[in-house]
Design a protein around this motif. Structure first.
Motif, mmCIF file in Angstrom:
data_model
loop_
_atom_site.group_PDB
_atom_site.id
_atom_site.type_symbol
_atom_site.label_atom_id
_atom_site.label_comp_id
_atom_site.label_asym_id
_atom_site.label_seq_id
_atom_site.Cartn_x
_atom_site.Cartn_y
_atom_site.Cartn_z
ATOM 1 N N UNK A 1 -10.354 6.138 29.055
ATOM 2 C CA UNK A 1 -9.371 6.580 30.052
ATOM 3 C C UNK A 1 -8.204 5.603 30.120
ATOM 4 N N UNK A 2 -8.518 4.319 30.115
ATOM 5 C CA UNK A 2 -7.476 3.299 30.172
ATOM 6 C C UNK A 2 -6.601 3.328 28.931
ATOM 7 N N UNK A 3 -7.222 3.496 27.772
ATOM 8 C CA UNK A 3 -6.485 3.522 26.515
ATOM 9 C C UNK A 3 -5.497 4.683 26.498
ATOM 10 N N UNK A 4 -5.941 5.873 26.870
ATOM 11 C CA UNK A 4 -5.037 7.033 26.830
ATOM 12 C C UNK A 4 -3.919 6.900 27.864
ATOM 13 N N UNK A 5 -4.221 6.331 29.028
ATOM 14 C CA UNK A 5 -3.156 6.087 30.008
ATOM 15 C C UNK A 5 -2.131 5.103 29.457
ATOM 16 N N UNK A 6 -2.620 4.075 28.762
ATOM 17 C CA UNK A 6 -1.710 3.084 28.182
ATOM 18 C C UNK A 6 -0.802 3.703 27.130
ATOM 19 N N UNK A 7 -1.320 4.647 26.349
ATOM 20 C CA UNK A 7 -0.478 5.331 25.362
ATOM 21 C C UNK A 7 0.671 6.068 26.037
ATOM 22 N N UNK A 8 0.393 6.643 27.187
ATOM 23 C CA UNK A 8 1.448 7.353 27.923
ATOM 24 C C UNK A 8 2.432 6.358 28.534
ATOM 25 N N UNK A 9 1.920 5.292 29.105
ATOM 26 C CA UNK A 9 2.783 4.292 29.740
ATOM 27 C C UNK A 9 3.708 3.624 28.728
ATOM 28 N N UNK A 10 3.222 3.388 27.514
ATOM 29 C CA UNK A 10 4.077 2.787 26.481
ATOM 30 C C UNK A 10 5.288 3.678 26.220
ATOM 31 N N UNK A 11 5.100 4.970 26.287
ATOM 32 C CA UNK A 11 6.195 5.912 26.058
ATOM 33 C C UNK A 11 7.064 6.076 27.301
ATOM 34 N N UNK A 12 6.428 5.984 28.450
ATOM 35 C CA UNK A 12 7.135 6.246 29.720
ATOM 36 C C UNK A 12 8.198 5.187 30.010
ATOM 37 N N UNK A 13 7.860 3.942 29.722
ATOM 38 C CA UNK A 13 8.799 2.859 30.041
ATOM 39 C C UNK A 13 9.767 2.666 28.872
ATOM 40 N N UNK A 14 10.868 3.373 28.993
ATOM 41 C CA UNK A 14 11.891 3.441 27.967
ATOM 42 C C UNK A 14 13.245 3.136 28.578
ATOM 43 N N UNK A 15 14.173 2.700 27.748
ATOM 44 C CA UNK A 15 15.552 2.502 28.201
ATOM 45 C C UNK A 15 16.394 3.760 28.026
ATOM 46 N N UNK A 16 15.817 4.779 27.419
ATOM 47 C CA UNK A 16 16.556 6.014 27.157
ATOM 48 C C UNK A 16 16.760 6.795 28.458
ATOM 49 N N UNK A 17 17.986 7.278 28.658
ATOM 50 C CA UNK A 17 18.310 8.084 29.836
ATOM 51 C C UNK A 17 18.221 9.569 29.485
ATOM 52 N N UNK A 18 18.191 10.393 30.514
ATOM 53 C CA UNK A 18 18.212 11.850 30.354
ATOM 54 C C UNK A 18 17.036 12.335 29.506
ATOM 55 N N UNK A 19 15.844 11.924 29.920
ATOM 56 C CA UNK A 19 14.608 12.377 29.273
ATOM 57 C C UNK A 19 13.680 12.965 30.345
ATOM 58 N N UNK A 20 14.247 13.824 31.174
ATOM 59 C CA UNK A 20 13.501 14.342 32.321
ATOM 60 C C UNK A 20 12.251 15.113 31.905
ATOM 61 N N UNK A 21 12.378 15.964 30.862
ATOM 62 C CA UNK A 21 11.231 16.777 30.473
ATOM 63 C C UNK A 21 10.056 15.904 30.057
ATOM 64 N N UNK A 22 10.300 14.936 29.176
ATOM 65 C CA UNK A 22 9.182 14.106 28.731
ATOM 66 C C UNK A 22 8.724 13.143 29.828
ATOM 67 N N UNK A 23 9.614 12.738 30.730
ATOM 68 C CA UNK A 23 9.165 11.993 31.913
ATOM 69 C C UNK A 23 8.125 12.804 32.671
ATOM 70 N N UNK A 24 8.465 14.073 32.932
ATOM 71 C CA UNK A 24 7.580 14.934 33.719
ATOM 72 C C UNK A 24 6.268 15.206 32.975
ATOM 73 N N UNK A 25 6.349 15.378 31.659
ATOM 74 C CA UNK A 25 5.132 15.581 30.879
ATOM 75 C C UNK A 25 4.231 14.344 30.931
ATOM 76 N N UNK A 26 4.838 13.172 30.818
ATOM 77 C CA UNK A 26 4.073 11.929 30.934
ATOM 78 C C UNK A 26 3.397 11.820 32.299
ATOM 79 N N UNK A 27 4.159 12.103 33.328
ATOM 80 C CA UNK A 27 3.623 12.007 34.695
ATOM 81 C C UNK A 27 2.484 12.992 34.917
ATOM 82 N N UNK A 28 2.648 14.218 34.405
ATOM 83 C CA UNK A 28 1.596 15.227 34.555
ATOM 84 C C UNK A 28 0.326 14.815 33.816
#
Length: 387
Positions: free
Chosen positions: A192-219
């Motif tokens: 569970x921790x490993x899969x959450x970390x895979x999402x968090x690595x992607x979530x914390x980005x400097x890229x702007x205007x990525x609302x869809x993938x932000x929401x997918x990560x959060x879901x």
């Protein structure tokens, strides 16, 4: 949003009794199969017999290589490479979790290379092709069943390094949540921790205007969080197991990466810990990720406040976004603790004696991470925050 190309060719066969299709799927790639697995659990459960029978019903010639350890070793990979070359293996079938699949991928690449397979992990060589790979997944965690990457440990110096190539994506992956019922609680929590970390690595980005993938990560994060305690309390709850298993695949099949540049610093830092101490990867991530967050959150307080609000339902304090951000980090840490994960190095009996060594090894090929570039001194500070 960044330009991107998304291509994931892994065929997913998901659900109850799907392991019965193993032979049928493998037959499309040839007759000579290298069956790769870890310890004796697949034999004790009867899965080994079911898979071998399925393969032999398709007239497959089965070769075996067991003994994969957590944090898989390059020495066993070299054995697998030799078998593939000597026997002309058509498909490597990995039955297990991320360690088995990663080992299979390294074997697959090495079988098509004249030099030493470790060259791929040091940057001395690049993968140009591989033996096809199939997967029967028994541990939802690493997402390696559909990813293009592999992580291997070299006992000579205890270096744990990653590499990737599109040819390393498995051709098919069989996912039956029932096969995960007997996982020990600690192993489930590490996954569970490993899969959450895979999402968090992607979530914390400097890229702007990525609302869809932000929401997918959060879901995806919320789905994992919502089902985590259920699978720990009710190991045979099919619906919760299925949610966790599918989330682990989605977390690392690159869909959540589209249009954004992830960080991956925490994974690289953790590799130094598990390379030396042989700690479970998920446990190491539970320790490092909150420490990394505490070190870098001021780089983009808004994103950390968004994480706190959308994932943990922390009310945003518009007068003090830093307070909101820190509350989100605290919530993550509390969650990891609640599922039995260590959140401090001391909880894993790891002291400060190798901080400088790990920091130096971790940055030998340059700074780590993309959200914030981390130098050797930064890693030492993160280790101290994780004490």
């Amino acid at each position: 949003m960044q330009n991107f190309v998304f291509q994931n060719g892994t065929k997913i066969i998901f659900g109850k009794d799907t392991e019965q299709f193993t032979g049928q799927e493998a037959a499309a790639y040839g007759k000579k199969i290298l069956l790769h697995y870890g310890g004796g659990s697949i034999k004790a459960s009867g899965l080994y017999d079911a898979i071998v029978q399925s393969l032999r019903e398709q007239n497959a010639e089965v070769f075996e290589l067991g003994g994969v350890q957590p944090n898989p070793r390059v020495s066993l990979v070299r054995e697998g490479v030799a078998i593939c070359k000597e026997q002309g293996i058509d498909l490597i079938l990995a039955v297990g979790g991320g360690s088995v699949i990663d080992s299979a991928k390294a074997i697959a690449a090495g079988a098509k290379y004249e030099g030493d397979v470790w060259d791929f992990f040091t940057g001395k060589a690049e993968v140009s092709g591989s033996v096809p790979i199939g997967v029967v997944l028994t541990i939802p965690a690493a997402g390696s069943e559909t990813s293009n990457g592999t992580v291997i440990t070299n006992e000579d110096g205890w270096y744990k390094r990653a590499m990737g190539h599109q040819s390393l994506r498995p051709q098919f992956a069989i996912l039956n949540p029932v096969l995960t019922y007997t996982l020990p609680p600690y192993q489930t929590a590490c996954g569970i921790t490993d899969m959450m970390a895979h999402i968090l690595e992607r979530y914390f980005t400097n890229e702007k205007h990525v609302e869809l993938t932000d929401r997918l990560c959060e879901a995806a994060l919320r789905t994992i969080i919502n089902n985590a305690h259920t699978v720990l309390a009710e190991p045979a709850n099919y619906d919760a197991r299925a949610e966790i298993m599918w989330a682990g695949t989605i977390a690392h099949n690159d869909l959540l990466s589209t249009g954004r540049i992830g960080d991956w610093g925490s994974h690289d830092i953790e590799h130094e810990i598990s390379g030396i101490y042989d700690i479970a990867h998920g446990a190491g991530l539970a320790i490092i990720f909150p420490a990394w967050m505490k070190y870098v959150y001021k780089h983009d307080v808004n994103r950390f406040a968004q994480f706190a609000n959308r994932v943990w339902d922390v009310e945003i304090d518009l007068n003090d976004l830093e307070k909101t951000a820190l509350k989100g980090i605290e919530k993550l840490e509390q969650f990891f603790s609640s599922i039995g994960m260590p959140v401090r190095l001391a909880e894993a009996n790891i002291g400060a004696e190798h901080f400088e060594e790990m920091a130096k090894k971790g940055t030998e090929r340059g700074p780590l991470g993309n959200f914030v570039k981390l130098q050797e001194a930064d890693l030492v500070q993160i280790f101290h925050l994780a004490k």
